[in-house]
Scaffold this active site. Structure first.
Site: not given
Ligand code: MV4
Length: 446
Positions: A164, A201, A203, A208, A288, A290, A292
């Site tokens: 989160g 790194k 991204i 998502h 990741e 989840n 649930r």
């Molecule tokens: C990231 C990313 C960019 N690059 N990992 C945010 C919550 C967590 N579940 C993972 N997240 C992110 N991981 C890498 N290597 C950007 C995010 C991220 C994000 C991911 C999914 C949905 C919304 C987001 C908002 C900000 C950052």
């Protein structure tokens, strides 16, 4: 099969689980806090046990009180829903020790997948694409700097125990990485009592995308395709849809098969979601798992015609999945808008209070999952979600149209809700074209 299931949750998901139980011929017992005593779903349950005051620590998060309620009611199993104790491995373990089935995975799988560093290792072992980054946990800030220079900036630091967005920091240079490391570590230590960090790194401008899985105790695992949850605000999902509007069939197949390999490597059983980032070039990267049933499981139910909560309960009772992968097919498009009681003029602060008018939309293609009704009160103690408005249509354009029509029909007064922001998103050209990333709301609707 179980004869009685205790539901350790509240709100719409408690009602959702009651419905699944009743269709399976199972009695449903709910526990509730004093703040929730007047909700209709408390009456829908076959038995309801007040376990304490509104504060979650004294009710929905209180393990001894929930276990006592399960024993008093002679329940065979506990469904944790989402949030609260749903991903608490200690709670799952205690259920087991008390001879109560936990409707979810084993404590061991939950613990392993809940640790993002271990989950990442497992994904690599299963040949699932991961974001380039650290092998295991970071030992020191020097190690982080070395690695960042090898991978190239920007990088993101994440907490092994995180989720989160907490304990996460982006860094663009050695100097900013030093500060980010200390900040992320302190935040993780404080939030999760575990300051372990890893590095990836960063991204840029990802979508998502997540894959729904069901796996039984006999080792059969099925995927139910993907959901796109790109429309978020501060790590709170606002709109989810399926199928993902930008995936081609080949990428979809690779994505879903990757998710399946991961859960099979973990020897997982129950429902879970495997989350990925999707970049502009349609590369996907595992982030990741989840463990649930999620808020947005509903849209997958709409396009596949499968009741995921019923199947999850059957799996916990030891029943094998009778479905085959070829039986799971995508029919049309589905979309969910989370209707939250929030005030947009005050930074989307929760906006609790009594609901004088509650007139939900209807007609073809609409499903509403909610526990509220005219006269109900939105409590300040819990999540601000008051309803999930779900549409199912032949294709994405029609789903958007039906959703707009339904949002305009929906009357919730006098509390403020996210309905206006949903209408803005759905009317935006970039959203209509599917040309968005996780920064869409911040960039276009702030
Ligand atoms: C990231 C990313 C960019 N690059 N990992 C945010 C919550 C967590 N579940 C993972 N997240 C992110 N991981 C890498 N290597 C950007 C995010 C991220 C994000 C991911 C999914 C949905 C919304 C987001 C908002 C900000 C950052």
């Amino acid at each position: 099969m179980f004869s009685r299931v205790l539901i350790a949750n509240r709100g719409e998901i408690a009602l959702r689980i009651i419905r699944a139980c009743h269709e399976l011929g199972i009695e449903a017992v709910v526990v509730y806090s004093q703040a929730d005593k007047d909700f209709e779903y408390v009456r829908q349950a076959d038995q309801a046990i007040c376990i304490g005051p509104a504060a979650p620590g004294e009710s929905y998060l209180n393990i001894p009180r929930i276990i006592s309620a399960a024993e008093i009611s002679d329940s065979d199993a506990i469904h944790p829903g989402y949030g609260f104790l749903a991903e608490n491995a200690h709670f799952a373990e205690i259920c087991g020790e008390c001879g109560i089935a936990f409707i979810g995975p084993s404590p061991e799988s939950m613990r392993m997948l809940g640790d993002k560093v271990q989950a990442r290792e497992l994904a690599k072992k299963a040949r699932v694409p991961c974001v380039p980054g650290s092998e295991g946990a970071l030992g020191s800030v020097e190690e982080a700097i070395n690695l960042a220079n090898k991978i190239g900036y920007p990088i993101i630091l994440k907490a092994a125990a995180g989720g989160g967005g907490r304990g996460m920091r982006v860094a663009h240079s050695d100097i900013s990485l030093k500060g980010a490391f200390a900040a992320a570590q302190a935040e993780a230590e404080n939030a999760f009592k575990n300051g372990t960090l890893y590095l990836e790194k960063y991204i840029e401008q990802p979508r998502h995308v997540e894959v729904q899985i069901l796996a039984d105790r006999a080792g059969n695992a099925l995927h139910f395709y993907e959901r796109d949850c790109t429309v978020q605000r501060r790590h709170q999902k606002l709109i989810e849809e399926c199928p993902c509007p930008v995936l081609d069939d080949e990428t979809r197949e690779n994505l879903c098969k990757s998710a399946l390999r991961l859960v099979q490597e973990a020897n997982y059983h129950s429902a879970c979601t495997v989350e990925f980032l999707l970049d502009r070039n349609k590369n996907f990267y595992f982030i990741e798992v989840n463990t649930r049933i999620q808020v947005e499981h509903t849209i997958t139910e709409m396009i596949t015609g499968q009741d995921l909560v019923k199947r999850q309960i059957q799996i916990a009772a030891g029943r094998p999945l009778e479905l085959r992968q070829k039986d799971i097919q995508i029919h049309g498009a589905a979309m969910e808008c989370r209707i939250n009681a929030e005030d947009p003029s005050r930074g989307f602060a929760p906006c609790p209070g009594p609901i004088a008018t509650f007139i939900p939309p209807g007609g073809p293609g609409i499903r509403i999952d909610t526990h509220v009704y005219q006269g109900a009160k939105v409590s300040p103690y819990y999540d601000s979600m008051v309803a999930k408005l779900i549409v199912h249509q032949r294709n994405r354009d029609e789903a958007i149209n039906t959703m707009k029509r339904a949002l305009r029909e929906f009357r919730i007064e006098p509390i403020l809700t996210t309905i206006p922001i949903h209408l803005k998103v759905l009317s935006h050209n970039l959203f209509a074209r599917g040309d968005i990333d996780t920064g869409f709301i911040e960039k276009n609707l702030s």
